[in-house]
Structures are given as structure tokens and as C-alpha cells.
Design an enzyme around this catalytic site. Sequence first.
Site, PDB file in Angstrom:
ATOM      1  CG  ASP A 145      -1.936  -1.118   1.204  1.00 50.30           C
ATOM      2  OD1 ASP A 145      -2.238  -1.624   0.111  1.00 50.30           O
ATOM      3  OD2 ASP A 145      -2.419  -1.487   2.287  1.00 50.30           O
ATOM      4  N   GLY A 146       1.912   1.259   0.808  1.00 51.77           N
ATOM      5  CA  GLY A 146       2.772   2.435   0.896  1.00 51.77           C
ATOM      6  C   GLY A 146       3.441   2.774  -0.419  1.00 51.77           C
ATOM      7  CG  ASN A 183      -4.315   5.810   3.827  1.00 52.86           C
ATOM      8  OD1 ASN A 183      -5.227   5.236   3.254  1.00 52.86           O
ATOM      9  ND2 ASN A 183      -3.459   5.186   4.605  1.00 52.86           N
ATOM     10  CG  ASP A 220      -0.308  13.433  21.668  1.00 53.15           C
ATOM     11  OD1 ASP A 220       0.138  14.338  22.403  1.00 53.15           O
ATOM     12  OD2 ASP A 220      -0.191  12.223  21.929  1.00 53.15           O
ATOM     13  N   GLY A 246      -6.599   2.551   8.844  1.00 56.34           N
ATOM     14  CA  GLY A 246      -5.226   2.753   9.283  1.00 56.34           C
ATOM     15  C   GLY A 246      -5.142   3.451  10.629  1.00 56.34           C
ATOM     16  CE1 TYR A 247      -2.275   7.471  15.056  1.00 57.97           C
ATOM     17  CE2 TYR A 247      -1.467   9.157  13.550  1.00 57.97           C
ATOM     18  CZ  TYR A 247      -1.570   8.642  14.826  1.00 57.97           C
ATOM     19  OH  TYR A 247      -0.965   9.288  15.868  1.00 57.97           O
ATOM     20  CB  SER A 261      -4.580   2.725  15.425  1.00 55.87           C
ATOM     21  OG  SER A 261      -4.216   4.079  15.244  1.00 55.87           O
TER      22      SER A 261
END
Length: 225
Positions: free
Chosen positions: A38-39, A103, A135, A147-148, A151
Site C-alpha cells: 500500500d505504501g 489516506n 497530540d 489505518g491510523y 487505531s
Amino acid sequence: MKALIFSDKINDIKALVLKAGFDLVEKDPDIIISYGGDGTFFQSEYHYPEIPKLILKSSRICKLCFQLSNEELLTRVMKGDYKIKTIPKLEAQVGTKTLLALNDIIVHNANPRHAIRYQLSLDGQAISPNEIIGDGVIIATPLGSTGYYRSITDSYFELGLGIAFNNSTEQADHLVVAENRQIAITIFRGPVTVFADNQEKTIELAEGEIIKIQQVAKVAKLITF
């Protein structure tokens, strides 16, 4: 068909691409063959935007890859047996500086020892009268929601834009909003770094600056079957 291979393992796939009948070129390709995961695909879109991409798997983890063998994928493309799927992009803008992402756009504290303070608005309306301390915040597309974003929220979505608040000191409900909403983030305390996908290019934000994030008309073109 003219193809350009985008990979750090070109020699591992070059012979198979030539065997399938592609003409390998270094400029003006008809398609980009993204060989990796994917990256690698995100990087290939950054360097060669809006040219159709065929993803060939060389990584164990690749959510966008197909179950077919690389040889069969190449053969089907040469026969014209494929479709083009368009994937919308997000744009982050700070003054004249912009980033494009497939993304997610990540607004994050530049110094991990210090939280940032900011306010987030949707179409000019602040979602809270109080500043948010934490953050940072992630703006994700449906593609990036696994993804992120996932999470942080332990969830994903299939339509719209996701907003995930990263390690906020106060309870902040994560949001999924319509894809046509305009998101603005005003920084009250920084410093802040803005990331797009896995790109090396970033934008640095200082106190008082505003970053605007929205879906734009630009798309990535992914070869599917």
C-alpha cells in the site's frame, strides 16, 4: 502498452512485466506498475499523479492488492480486461502551501513532550466552544479509515470523512461527516507538523495559523478487476 515500474525492487518484477508484453519506459507511461504494498502505491501516486496504477504485490501486508497472481494481473491488463476506479483526494492548505492525500491528513504536535491546543470548525462553525488539547487530529478518507484512524477510534467507515482526536485531555467524540464538509483547524499553541499519507513533504504550523482540509476534485486512478 507503455508502463513504468515504481518500486525499490524493480529487478524482481522487470522480467515478468516484459514477458507480459509491456514496453518499459521512463516517461509518459500509459500505466504505472506499483510493485510493493500500500505504501508503495501512495508514493507512486505522489510522484505520478492521476496516471492509472496497477498494484503488484511484493509485501506480505497489502490491503489494496488482489488475490490473483502478478502474472495473471499483468496478462489481464494487456488484454484490456480491467476497470479504472477513481479514489478522491484530500487537500490540506495553509496559505499557499498544500498537501494531497489518499489516506489521511495528520495534524500532530511537532514536539512529543508538549500537547498542542487548537479549535476545529466545520463549514465555519466550531464544534466546541473550548479549545482542544492533545497530540493532534487525523482527517481520514474511507480508504484511510482502516489505518491510523482505526487505531485511535477502533472503528472504520465507508462514506464521508472521519475526524479522530488523538490523545485529547478531555473527552472528544470522533466524527464522521459528509465528504463535502470543509474542515478548518486553528492552532492556539504549537508547534505543529502536518503530514499527508507517507510523504516526506510536511507543513509546519505556528500559533495563530489555520489549516483548511477538504476533499477536492483530484483523484487517483486504480486499476481493478
